[in-house]
Design an enzyme around this catalytic site. Structure first.
Site, short mmCIF file in Angstrom:
data_model
loop_
_atom_site.label_atom_id
_atom_site.label_comp_id
_atom_site.label_asym_id
_atom_site.label_seq_id
_atom_site.Cartn_x
_atom_site.Cartn_y
_atom_site.Cartn_z
N ASP A 68 -30.29 143.07 70.75
CA ASP A 68 -31.70 142.73 70.99
C ASP A 68 -32.04 141.34 70.44
O ASP A 68 -31.24 140.72 69.74
CB ASP A 68 -32.62 143.80 70.35
CG ASP A 68 -32.19 144.21 68.95
OD1 ASP A 68 -31.42 143.46 68.32
OD2 ASP A 68 -32.60 145.28 68.49
N GLU A 144 -38.41 151.76 70.83
CA GLU A 144 -39.38 152.44 69.99
C GLU A 144 -39.67 153.84 70.54
O GLU A 144 -39.31 154.16 71.68
CB GLU A 144 -40.68 151.62 69.95
CG GLU A 144 -40.53 150.24 69.30
CD GLU A 144 -40.46 150.30 67.77
OE1 GLU A 144 -39.94 151.29 67.23
OE2 GLU A 144 -40.91 149.33 67.13
#
Ligand code: GLP
Length: 260
Positions: A68, A144
């Site tokens: 990421d 998330e």
């Protein structure tokens, strides 16, 4: 999942580094590595650097993909994950700089960049070994809670909790980008083997959900239950909410050989 509860950081680093050595052996040194940032893997990276310097462990034929990156940060920005991995691992081992890929946080079109990055992992033949940490809310990469469990690389908005957790890497919480590019959970699950490492009390709930909870987007790491080759390396604090901790220790004490 194979659950390994270690005494502390040093033993955990050795166990994780052993997995890297194993994949280097299995691929004849030509492994594609999936690298993670954050503090969790740092001890293992130090151990890999030590083995490279003292034991000749070579990464010369490998390539690497990062999980990421923050949207808006160029690779050379002090808090970029590209720079983090260089400073904590790759500048001290013999991997070619050009062989390290990460999502381009500064891309003018982050959505297109996400698709490009996802495709580039597949074009390279996929990841042989992915190392992961876990967020206190159960995120892997930056997926998330309520992320699709089959998601691909895309732009995500961080939770206030993750912004707060990661503020220690920035001058102030206000400087933490709110958006990120992250490999999706579906992308991560395509890695041929995964090793996840966690330490500390603040990871205990997320670890317990990941290992023993029902599979749910509420705790994204629970998707790892669907993967056939996951090793989870925990210190006693991170393992402290596991209902079956004694069983995992018993399995390790009675090990007969490689266990998936
Ligand atoms: C960060 C990263 C994850 C990392 C996690 C835990 O936000 N995107 O890859 O696993 O949060 O970080 P740490 O290891 O510092 O606790």
């Amino acid at each position: 999942m194979e659950i390994i509860i270690v005494d502390g950081a040093e033993e955990g680093a050795r166990v994780v580094a052993d997995r890297f050595e194993q994949v280097l052996r299995e691929t004849g040194g030509k492994a594609t590595l999936g690298l993670a940032t954050g503090s969790s893997p740092v001890a293992a990276y130090r151990e890999l650097i030590r083995r490279h310097r003292e034991e000749g462990l070579s990464f010369a034929g490998t390539r690497a993909f990062l999980l990421d990156e923050y949207v808006g940060l160029a690779p050379e920005a002090p808090q970029s994950y590209h720079r983090f991995i260089r400073e904590n691992l790759t500048r001290d081992i013999d991997i070619d700089d050009a062989a390290i890929s990460s999502p381009r946080g500064e891309a003018a079109d982050p959505v297109a960049e996400a698709a490009r990055y996802d495709a580039s992992i597949r074009e390279a033949g996929g990841v042989d070994l992915q190392i992961l940490g876990i967020g206190s809310d159960g995120h892997i990469g930056f997926n998330e809670p309520t992320s699709s469990l089959s998601s691909r690389t895309r732009v995500k908005t961080l939770t206030p909790q993750t912004v707060e957790d990661n503020a220690r890497f920035f001058d102030s919480p206000d400087d933490v980008p709110r958006h990120v590019l992250t490999q999706g959970i579906g992308t991560i699950l395509e890695a041929r083997a995964i090793v996840l490492t966690a330490s500390g009390e603040n990871k205990a709930r997320a670890v317990a959900e990941m290992v023993e909870g029902p599979i749910s987007a509420r705790w994204p790491a629970t998707a790892l239950q669907l993967h056939p080759r996951v090793v989870v390396v925990l210190d006693p604090a991170a393992a402290s909410q596991l209902e079956l901790a004694d069983y995992y220790r018993y399995v390790q004490d009675n090990k007969r050989g490689p266990v998936a």
